[in-house]
Design an enzyme around this catalytic site. Structure first.
Site, PDB file in Angstrom:
ATOM      1  N   HIS A 120      -3.520  -5.014   0.176  1.00  0.00           N
ATOM      2  CA  HIS A 120      -2.888  -5.601   1.375  1.00  0.00           C
ATOM      3  C   HIS A 120      -2.980  -7.125   1.300  1.00  0.00           C
ATOM      4  O   HIS A 120      -3.999  -7.689   1.720  1.00  0.00           O
ATOM      5  CB  HIS A 120      -3.611  -5.140   2.634  1.00  0.00           C
ATOM      6  CG  HIS A 120      -3.465  -3.692   2.945  1.00  0.00           C
ATOM      7  ND1 HIS A 120      -2.631  -3.232   3.933  1.00  0.00           N
ATOM      8  CD2 HIS A 120      -4.047  -2.599   2.394  1.00  0.00           C
ATOM      9  CE1 HIS A 120      -2.711  -1.906   3.993  1.00  0.00           C
ATOM     10  NE2 HIS A 120      -3.565  -1.495   3.062  1.00  0.00           N
TER      11      HIS A 120
ATOM     12  N   CYS B 174       0.832  -1.201   0.000  1.00  0.00           N
ATOM     13  CA  CYS B 174       0.000   0.000   0.000  1.00  0.00           C
ATOM     14  C   CYS B 174       0.873   1.261   0.000  1.00  0.00           C
ATOM     15  O   CYS B 174       1.512   1.532  -1.005  1.00  0.00           O
ATOM     16  CB  CYS B 174      -1.016  -0.037   1.138  1.00  0.00           C
ATOM     17  SG  CYS B 174      -2.489   0.906   0.704  1.00  0.00           S
TER      18      CYS B 174
ATOM     19  N   GLU C  69      -1.657  -9.237   3.122  1.00  0.00           N
ATOM     20  CA  GLU C  69      -1.579  -9.858   4.461  1.00  0.00           C
ATOM     21  C   GLU C  69      -2.948 -10.254   5.013  1.00  0.00           C
ATOM     22  O   GLU C  69      -3.058 -11.161   5.829  1.00  0.00           O
ATOM     23  CB  GLU C  69      -0.847  -8.934   5.450  1.00  0.00           C
ATOM     24  CG  GLU C  69      -1.563  -7.641   5.854  1.00  0.00           C
ATOM     25  CD  GLU C  69      -1.316  -6.474   4.903  1.00  0.00           C
ATOM     26  OE1 GLU C  69      -0.944  -6.712   3.731  1.00  0.00           O
ATOM     27  OE2 GLU C  69      -1.517  -5.314   5.332  1.00  0.00           O
TER      28      GLU C  69
HETATM   29  N1  GLN Z   1      -2.006   6.668   2.661  1.00  0.00           N
HETATM   30  C1  GLN Z   1      -2.094   5.930   1.457  1.00  0.00           C
HETATM   31  C2  GLN Z   1      -3.427   6.106   0.758  1.00  0.00           C
HETATM   32  O1  GLN Z   1      -4.383   6.513   1.377  1.00  0.00           O
HETATM   33  C3  GLN Z   1      -1.809   4.456   1.712  1.00  0.00           C
HETATM   34  C4  GLN Z   1      -2.763   3.794   2.655  1.00  0.00           C
HETATM   35  C5  GLN Z   1      -2.244   2.496   3.215  1.00  0.00           C
HETATM   36  O2  GLN Z   1      -1.057   2.237   3.253  1.00  0.00           O
HETATM   37  N2  GLN Z   1      -3.143   1.663   3.741  1.00  0.00           N
HETATM   38  O3  GLN Z   1      -3.545   5.848  -0.413  1.00  0.00           O
END
Ligand code: GLN
Length: 532
Positions: free
Chosen positions: A508, A382, A510
């Protein structure tokens, strides 16, 4: 069969492991062929944990249907392999929100809206939904907090009512703590007695007690607890400290927790399942001798729970690769070009953590530049993936001011930018791109090889995305966009095929990794790290 409802409450202190006991009981019932789900009630007023700082309750878990949930739902999924949904995690805030909406709609026909019956009815409706709508055989509901808290009273009152309504189809398992007083060389049952009294004061007689302890409980202690707490001696269990939480289901099965639950709910007990694959996983944990060393670069290093699912996914992947995981938390705020070689020394691979906001971001770029230039296996998740893109833009494409508009709204090179549908969003709660989306992977890419498939579905939680205007430039310079959402064309996965293993995912991975079904991307990442 009629759905059976089991409530798990906790007394004496928090952190006794209600989540693990709930997940273990679910595992045991599931291995007897029943369908089981676990629900968590959180007594706080937030509508969901999505807006909470990780310092408050650790990581925010995301369900397949895009609910931002308590991290206990992660345990439930990792133990049972059964997906949870927004119906599995309810807060006091959500209960009140629903009731207030109904009141505004006029549903209560002019009646005074009160905690009893309106709030408690809404709580009971949410418990039963898992039996009526989702049709599970067993619904295990974990009541967050500790008995005696003002906040959990409406939940306990609902449990009291449900015990009346459901009779044999409802059980209460109460988890308490038996401290060992070293000076007296004695295990003390008084806190347990007091905490059961607390439950009885609100009208609940627990059916089963699970006593958390650091020392074996004597049969004398169990008899005493049974006698003072109105519980059958065979329904008093110990939950002793074990080297791995994955032993808890076995320890509970040895003592017959699941068979007592079946007896008390009027179900046939049958043969005890062997739990072979679960035991197989434990054997792998204990047989692993060599270590794989992974660095996790993030800003919440003081709080490992902030990265709970990543930690677990790495652990599963290491275990299936026959290794012990040695995970080093590396504080991104402290990384500089001067100390980076020393900070990543001896590591077999690095994970660049997800996150929000500016703090620690420059350290992630430092780590990524080093990992890229030294061909270290690297997984960016992410924000970690977005940082991969920004670092590449700065140091390979030569755009020294490249950034995400999350960090710098004015950057000329907005290689990561706000998603179109996010531009009109003004509320913070539950408004990100959330939940599972399809991703098409390019044939022959490292990511597709890792998954052994070109179409995957993983869960998201973000507002920003790769800016497709830059796609050609990145691809020409060697960073490929190998994963895309088939409907929106959003870039979901980037990689540098020239390097050994350098993959970033906007999603994600995970969240979908479980004990018996580890996420293939993590397994492949660890494999590459070992080969290095
Ligand atoms: N802050 C980033 C976004 O909003 C990544 C979010 C995250 O890592 N879950 O796109």
């Amino acid at each position: 069969m009629e759905t059976k409802y089991i409530f798990v409450t906790g007394g004496v202190t928090s952190s006794l492991g209600k989540g693990i006991i709930s997940a273990s009981l679910a595992k045991l019932l599931q291995s007897r062929g029943y369908t089981v789900t676990i629900q968590k009630f959180d007594p706080y007023i937030n509508i969901d944990p999505g807006t909470l700082n990780p310092y408050e309750h650790g990581e925010c878990y995301v369900t397949v249907d895009g609910h931002e949930a308590d991290l206990d739902l992660g345990h439930y999924e990792r133990f049972t392999n059964v997906e949870t949904t927004r119906d599995n995690n309810i807060t006091t805030g959500r209960i009140y929100q629903n009731v207030i909406q109904k009141e505004r709609r006029g549903d209560y026909l002019g009646k005074t809206v009160q905690i009893i019956p309106h709030i408690t009815d809404e709580i009971k409706r949410n418990v039963k939904l898992l039996g009526t709508k989702h049709k599970f055989d067993f619904v295990i509901t974990e009541i967050g907090g500790t008995v005696g808290d003002i906040e959990s009273l409406p939940f306990l009152e609902s449990v009291r009512q449900l015990k009346w309504e459901l009779g044999k189809n409802c059980l209460v398992v109460h988890l308490t703590y038996v401290p060992y007083i070293a000076a007296a060389k004695e295990l003390k049952t008084k806190p347990t007695q007091h905490s059961v009294k607390h439950l009885q004061e609100v009208g609940i007689q627990p059916d089963i007690l699970v006593l958390r302890t650091e020392h074996e409980l004597t049969s004398e202690v169990r008899r005493k607890v049974a006698l003072f707490c109105n519980v059958e001696p065979k329904a008093v269990f110990q939950s002793i400290d074990v080297p791995s939480v994955f032993e808890v289901p076995l320890k509970m099965q040895e003592q017959g927790l699941d068979s007592v639950v079946l007896e008390k709910t009027g179900m046939p007990v049958g043969e005890t399942p062997s739990l072979a694959s679960w035991r197989g996983f434990l054997d792998k944990i204990y047989n692993a001798s060599d270590v794989v060393r992974i660095g996790l670069v993030g800003k919440y290093v003081e709080l490992p729970d902030a990265y709970k699912s990543i930690n677990e996914a790495l652990f599963q992947a290491a275990t299936y690769n026959g290794r012990k995981l040695k995970l080093e938390f590396i504080h991104s705020e402290k990384l500089t070009d001067e100390n980076i070689a020393e900070s990543l020394k001896g590591l077999d691979g690095v994970v660049i953590a997800p996150g929000f906001g500016n703090r620690g971001i420059e350290g992630k770029f430092v780590a990524l530049k080093y990992a890229r230039e030294n061909n270290m296996p690297t997984l960016g998740i992410c924000l970690g993936m977005q940082c991969m893109v920004i670092e590449f833009a700065r140091n390979v494409l030569g755009y020294s001011d490249a950034n995400s508009t999350e960090m710098d709204v004015k950057t000329k090179h907005n290689v990561i930018d706000l998603m179109e549908e996010q531009k009109s969003v003004s509320n913070y709660g539950g408004t990100m791109r959330l939940g599972a989306y399809d991703c098409e992977l390019e044939e022959g890419s490292n990511a597709a090889t890792a998954y052994g498939s070109t179409s995957v579905k993983e869960r998201h939680r973000h507002r920003f995305e790769f800016n497709n205007d830059y796609k050609d430039e990145f691809e020409k310079a060697g960073m490929k966009c190998v994963g895309k959402n088939p409907e929106t064309n959003l870039v979901e996965v980037v990689e540098i095929p020239e390097l050994k293993w350098f993959i970033g995912t906007q999603y994600h991975p995970e969240y979908t990794s479980t004990v018996l079904k580890p996420n293939p991307l993590f397994v492949d990442f660890i494999k590459a790290a070992i080969e290095k």
